[in-house]
Structures are given as C-alpha cells and as structure tokens.
Design an enzyme around this catalytic site. Structure first.
Site, PDB file in Angstrom:
ATOM      1  N   LYS A 143     -45.360  54.398   3.150  1.00 37.40           N
ATOM      2  CA  LYS A 143     -44.305  54.554   2.144  1.00 37.40           C
ATOM      3  C   LYS A 143     -43.929  53.178   1.564  1.00 37.40           C
ATOM      4  O   LYS A 143     -44.328  52.132   2.101  1.00 37.40           O
ATOM      5  CB  LYS A 143     -43.090  55.227   2.800  1.00 37.40           C
ATOM      6  CG  LYS A 143     -43.391  56.659   3.287  1.00 37.40           C
ATOM      7  CD  LYS A 143     -42.148  57.289   3.906  1.00 37.40           C
ATOM      8  CE  LYS A 143     -42.454  58.687   4.426  1.00 37.40           C
ATOM      9  NZ  LYS A 143     -41.243  59.330   5.012  1.00 37.40           N
TER      10      LYS A 143
ATOM     11  N   TYR B  64     -42.903  66.725  -1.621  1.00 36.80           N
ATOM     12  CA  TYR B  64     -41.732  67.017  -0.789  1.00 36.80           C
ATOM     13  C   TYR B  64     -41.022  68.308  -1.196  1.00 36.80           C
ATOM     14  O   TYR B  64     -39.847  68.492  -0.883  1.00 36.80           O
ATOM     15  CB  TYR B  64     -40.760  65.840  -0.822  1.00 36.80           C
ATOM     16  CG  TYR B  64     -41.170  64.712   0.112  1.00 36.80           C
ATOM     17  CD1 TYR B  64     -41.359  64.932   1.476  1.00 36.80           C
ATOM     18  CD2 TYR B  64     -41.358  63.414  -0.369  1.00 36.80           C
ATOM     19  CE1 TYR B  64     -41.734  63.903   2.330  1.00 36.80           C
ATOM     20  CE2 TYR B  64     -41.729  62.373   0.485  1.00 36.80           C
ATOM     21  CZ  TYR B  64     -41.904  62.631   1.840  1.00 36.80           C
ATOM     22  OH  TYR B  64     -42.269  61.606   2.688  1.00 36.80           O
TER      23      TYR B  64
ATOM     24  N   ASN C 213     -38.690  55.233   7.002  1.00 39.76           N
ATOM     25  CA  ASN C 213     -39.436  55.378   8.256  1.00 39.76           C
ATOM     26  C   ASN C 213     -40.928  55.095   8.084  1.00 39.76           C
ATOM     27  O   ASN C 213     -41.753  55.535   8.863  1.00 39.76           O
ATOM     28  CB  ASN C 213     -39.180  56.756   8.893  1.00 39.76           C
ATOM     29  CG  ASN C 213     -39.657  57.893   8.021  1.00 39.76           C
ATOM     30  OD1 ASN C 213     -40.265  57.667   6.971  1.00 39.76           O
ATOM     31  ND2 ASN C 213     -39.415  59.108   8.448  1.00 39.76           N
TER      32      ASN C 213
ATOM     33  N   HIS D  50     -45.826  58.538   6.319  1.00 41.78           N
ATOM     34  CA  HIS D  50     -45.855  60.005   6.344  1.00 41.78           C
ATOM     35  C   HIS D  50     -47.155  60.466   6.990  1.00 41.78           C
ATOM     36  O   HIS D  50     -48.196  59.847   6.799  1.00 41.78           O
ATOM     37  CB  HIS D  50     -45.800  60.547   4.904  1.00 41.78           C
ATOM     38  CG  HIS D  50     -46.162  61.997   4.799  1.00 41.78           C
ATOM     39  ND1 HIS D  50     -45.230  62.998   4.989  1.00 41.78           N
ATOM     40  CD2 HIS D  50     -47.360  62.613   4.584  1.00 41.78           C
ATOM     41  CE1 HIS D  50     -45.855  64.179   4.882  1.00 41.78           C
ATOM     42  NE2 HIS D  50     -47.130  63.972   4.634  1.00 41.78           N
TER      43      HIS D  50
ATOM     44  N   GLU E  73     -51.728  68.660   0.924  1.00 41.66           N
ATOM     45  CA  GLU E  73     -51.432  67.254   0.622  1.00 41.66           C
ATOM     46  C   GLU E  73     -52.707  66.479   0.260  1.00 41.66           C
ATOM     47  O   GLU E  73     -52.694  65.637  -0.648  1.00 41.66           O
ATOM     48  CB  GLU E  73     -50.700  66.603   1.802  1.00 41.66           C
ATOM     49  CG  GLU E  73     -49.281  67.150   1.955  1.00 41.66           C
ATOM     50  CD  GLU E  73     -48.570  66.767   3.245  1.00 41.66           C
ATOM     51  OE1 GLU E  73     -47.445  67.249   3.452  1.00 41.66           O
ATOM     52  OE2 GLU E  73     -49.132  65.996   4.061  1.00 41.66           O
TER      53      GLU E  73
HETATM   54  P1  DAT Z   1     -41.446  63.683   8.968  1.00 37.68           P
HETATM   55  O1  DAT Z   1     -41.713  62.625   7.921  1.00 37.68           O
HETATM   56  O2  DAT Z   1     -41.277  63.083  10.336  1.00 37.68           O
HETATM   57  O3  DAT Z   1     -42.448  64.815   8.943  1.00 37.68           O
HETATM   58  P2  DAT Z   1     -39.590  65.542   7.690  1.00 37.68           P
HETATM   59  O4  DAT Z   1     -40.780  66.257   7.144  1.00 37.68           O
HETATM   60  O5  DAT Z   1     -38.587  66.347   8.438  1.00 37.68           O
HETATM   61  O6  DAT Z   1     -40.006  64.312   8.629  1.00 37.68           O
HETATM   62  O7  DAT Z   1     -38.811  64.829   6.483  1.00 37.68           O
HETATM   63  C1  DAT Z   1     -39.528  64.215   5.447  1.00 37.68           C
HETATM   64  C2  DAT Z   1     -38.899  62.889   5.146  1.00 37.68           C
HETATM   65  O8  DAT Z   1     -37.584  63.080   4.652  1.00 37.68           O
HETATM   66  C3  DAT Z   1     -38.719  61.984   6.373  1.00 37.68           C
HETATM   67  O9  DAT Z   1     -39.871  61.227   6.664  1.00 37.68           O
HETATM   68  C4  DAT Z   1     -37.567  61.125   5.977  1.00 37.68           C
HETATM   69  C5  DAT Z   1     -36.723  62.042   5.119  1.00 37.68           C
HETATM   70  N1  DAT Z   1     -35.655  62.666   5.905  1.00 37.68           N
HETATM   71  C6  DAT Z   1     -35.774  63.680   6.776  1.00 37.68           C
HETATM   72  N2  DAT Z   1     -34.600  64.005   7.328  1.00 37.68           N
HETATM   73  C7  DAT Z   1     -33.696  63.152   6.779  1.00 37.68           C
HETATM   74  C8  DAT Z   1     -32.284  62.966   6.909  1.00 37.68           C
HETATM   75  N3  DAT Z   1     -31.561  63.728   7.746  1.00 37.68           N
HETATM   76  N4  DAT Z   1     -31.707  61.987   6.181  1.00 37.68           N
HETATM   77  C9  DAT Z   1     -32.418  61.225   5.341  1.00 37.68           C
HETATM   78  N5  DAT Z   1     -33.755  61.342   5.147  1.00 37.68           N
HETATM   79  C10 DAT Z   1     -34.374  62.299   5.862  1.00 37.68           C
HETATM   80 MG    MG Z   2     -42.821  66.233   7.439  1.00 38.62          MG
END
Ligand code: DAT
Ligand code: MG
Length: 151
Positions: free
Chosen positions: A12, A52, A115, A118, A129
């Site tokens: 990212k 997303y 973070n 992805h 994807e």
């Molecule tokens: P991951 O990337 O671990 O698969 P995810 O699919 O639940 O996590 O969420 C996609 C992205 O969205 C994640 O990498 C960071 C952001 N995100 C998720 N939960 C969040 C939150 N509670 N607050 C802010 N950003 C968040």
């Molecule tokens: Mg995810």
C-alpha cells in the site's frame, strides 16, 4: 504437490513511502513463493472502489479509498502451494499493534488503516482481485529452484 494457488498482494502507499517494497518482496521470495506478477501504479478511484467494494458500507471506507489512491502501490501476484493462506500468515492480522513480530504488519506497523500491505483472503477474492489488477494475466513460469522448495 497439489493445491497450487495464486494470490494477489499489494504494498500500500504507506509501505512504498516508507521504502519497504524490497524488504516485503524479499520475505515472499525467501519463503519460496513464486513471483508471477509485478506492477507499480497509482490506483484510480474506480480501481480502488472495485477492490474494496465489500467494505462500501463501513465507516472507514472513504478514508480507505483516499489512502489507497494517495500514491504509488506495488501490485503483485504470488504462486505456490496454499499461497493464499501462506501469504496471509506472512502479512499478519489487520491491526499492526496486534500482529505478532515476524509478520510484516507486526514488524513494521502500528495502525489498522496504515497497515502496509494487502493480501487476498480466499480463493474467490484472489481470482477477482487478480483479474482486476492484472487484466493482461500473469507470468507462467516455474523457477528451477522449485525442486528444492517442494519435496
Ligand atoms: P485485511 O486487510 O487484513 O484483509 P479487512 O479486509 O478487514 O482487513 O479490511 C481492509 C482494509 O480496511 C484493512 O487492511 C485496513 C482497513 N480497515 C479495516 N478495518 C478498519 C477499521 N476498523 N478502521 C480503519 N481501517 C480499517
Ligand atoms: Mg481483507
């Protein structure tokens, strides 16, 4: 040897800005995964929104889209036995503060949004994807060293 999968992984904008692209690629390479796609780009809003889409109703969605479109990302495709779950374990859980040391997010991250990386979370998301980020397909090849990766 069975269950060869290909998964979509993306460094990212925070990972690119912090100069972690080489370090991240090295972890996947050293694990024994095979690099079958690599592309640097600044994602368009449309691309980010499609990627997303599943989070569209979440409160963090608009911030997530502005973050992902804020600068260059490095999109990758990695293949190997169970590559989807192997990549997720190299990456670590979503929140860097909770991710274990040894994972990418655990070693470099302190935030849930920033973070770094992805990784697809299942077979269906991996294939959609990959089609989204690599519309021209990925590279078909088999590294010679693979005879020393899988028995
Ligand atoms: P991951 O990337 O671990 O698969 P995810 O699919 O639940 O996590 O969420 C996609 C992205 O969205 C994640 O990498 C960071 C952001 N995100 C998720 N939960 C969040 C939150 N509670 N607050 C802010 N950003 C968040
Ligand atoms: Mg995810």
């Amino acid at each position: 040897m069975s269950d060869i999968q290909t998964t979509f992984v993306m460094v990212k904008p925070d990972g690119v800005q912090r100069g972690l692209v080489g370090e991240i690629i090295q972890r996947f390479e050293r694990k024994g995964l095979r690099l079958v796609g690599l592309r640097g780009l600044i994602p368009s809003e449309q691309l980010a929104e499609t990627h997303y889409e599943v989070h569209k109703e979440r409160p963090f969605y608009s911030g997530l889209i502005s973050f992902i479109t804020s600068g260059p990302v490095v999109a990758m495709a990695w293949s190997g036995v169970d590559a989807i779950s192997v990549a997720r374990s190299i990456i670590g859980p979503t929140n860097g503060r909770e991710a274990a040391p040894g994972t990418i997010r655990g070693d470099y991250g302190m935030d849930i949004g920033f973070n770094l990386i992805h990784g697809s979370d299942g077979e269906d998301t991996a294939s959609s994807e990959l089609a989204l980020w690599f519309p021209e397909g990925t590279m078909e090849w088999k590294p010679d060293i693979e005879q020393w990766i899988y028995e």
